[in-house]
Design an enzyme around this catalytic site. Structure first.
Site, mmCIF file in Angstrom:
data_model
loop_
_atom_site.group_PDB
_atom_site.id
_atom_site.type_symbol
_atom_site.label_atom_id
_atom_site.label_comp_id
_atom_site.label_asym_id
_atom_site.label_seq_id
_atom_site.Cartn_x
_atom_site.Cartn_y
_atom_site.Cartn_z
ATOM 1 N N LYS A 62 -12.547 141.023 -67.933
ATOM 2 C CA LYS A 62 -12.909 142.284 -67.279
ATOM 3 C C LYS A 62 -12.500 142.345 -65.803
ATOM 4 C CE LYS A 62 -16.768 143.602 -70.277
ATOM 5 N NZ LYS A 62 -18.172 144.051 -70.331
ATOM 6 N N ASN B 191 -13.676 147.679 -68.126
ATOM 7 C CA ASN B 191 -13.804 147.468 -69.568
ATOM 8 C C ASN B 191 -13.102 148.536 -70.394
ATOM 9 O OD1 ASN B 191 -15.811 149.558 -69.101
ATOM 10 N ND2 ASN B 191 -16.620 149.066 -71.126
ATOM 11 N N GLY C 142 -24.747 136.832 -62.060
ATOM 12 C CA GLY C 142 -23.360 136.802 -62.490
ATOM 13 C C GLY C 142 -22.699 138.155 -62.329
ATOM 14 N N ASN D 21 -32.416 134.534 -59.556
ATOM 15 C CA ASN D 21 -31.467 133.700 -60.274
ATOM 16 C C ASN D 21 -31.881 132.242 -60.180
ATOM 17 O OD1 ASN D 21 -28.840 133.646 -61.730
ATOM 18 N ND2 ASN D 21 -28.235 132.312 -60.050
#
Length: 286
Positions: free
Chosen positions: A70, A91, A132, A154
């Site tokens: 992507k 995408n 991410g 995270n």
């Protein structure tokens, strides 16, 4: 019916065997009378440029792009939509003069799914689990859609801090804050909207959740998991057990596909069709 006028669309990535996109796209083409065929195409590492160039040479109408390409695919585009450029991930490819133009329909798809589920992010703080590429994209979407701010949690706090710093630069003000997973108690208030943007709980690791502490879930009003397999993730179970509303990523998957189809064909897909596709997705999961 396939014939000499059939246009081809497809999905490129590695792997692609698990994809539900052909179900969505070919159903829309059939019902809406479009002479279009949609197929998955696995692309080996190192062959992305050849795959994009080949699709262009073969007169493909468009492509979807999934992991791990992507971000890498951006280097092979003739144009890129501003939202996709800010997110840093594409995408959907649409033919344009000289090549393909890249779009991100994942995040508009998530926003439309949330609105359909009665979830409004504008004007409120949102907790994001993960740091991410997906979590970063969610933060950018929430910035664009008028959220008050985001709290990024995270396992690696430094990674969350790096994403928050990047999003804050984009915002031009203090929009994103970073925490380690164990530091969620530092987030003020309760009645949280939480978006789960990690792979924890994805099939086959269905017993996993990014946070297990019941005290966390007691502060969650709405939990939105971007995973769609399994249909009810561990994160969703924990949210519901504490009295919160929980949703999975199936509706997001449907809407990102609808937006891609609309870009390729110029046809507006009705809400009735969207609900039909969503029911098909749910049936596939049963």
């Amino acid at each position: 019916m396939l014939n000499g006028h059939t246009r081809t669309c497809g999905l490129i990535g590695n792997p692609v065997a698990h994809t539900r996109s052909p179900l969505i796209q070919n159903h829309m083409a059939r019902v809406l009378g479009q002479n279009l065929a949609y197929l998955p195409f696995p692309v080996a590492h190192g062959d992305l440029g050849a795959a994009v160039g080949g699709a262009l040479a073969l007169d493909f109408l468009g492509l979807n792009v999934t992991v791990p390409y992507k971000s890498e695919v951006i280097a092979h585009l003739a144009q890129i939509d501003p939202l996709a450029e800010r997110i840093g991930a594409v995408n959907t490819l649409v033919r344009c003069p000289g090549g393909f133009k890249g779009y991100n329909t994942d995040m508009p798809g998530l926003y439309r799914a949330m609105r359909q589920d009665g979830v409004e992010a504008a004007g409120r703080d949102v907790v994001i689990l993960g740091a991410g590429g997906v979590a970063r994209a969610v933060a950018v979407m929430l910035l664009d859609r008028g959220a008050a701010g985001v709290h990024i949690l995270n396992r690696t706090g430094d990674k969350a801090a790096a994403v928050a710093e990047e999003v804050n630069r984009m915002a031009g003000h203090f929009f994103a804050r970073a925490y380690g997973l164990a530091d969620y108690r530092q987030i003020p208030g309760e009645g949280w909207l939480v978006i789960q943007a990690t792979s924890a709980g994805m099939h086959p690791h269905v017993e996993d959740a990014p946070i297990e502490d019941p005290a966390f879930y007691q502060r969650v009003e709405i939990g939105y998991d971007l995973i769609f397999n399994p249909a009810v993730t561990r994160f969703m179970e924990l949210t519901q057990r504490s009295g919160g509303r929980a949703y999975n990523g199936a509706r997001m998957l449907v809407y990102q596909g609808i937006i891609a189809f609309e870009l390729w064909t110029g046809i507006s897909v009705s809400q009735e069709m969207a609900e039909e596709l969503y029911r098909m997705m749910i049936q596939e999961q049963d």
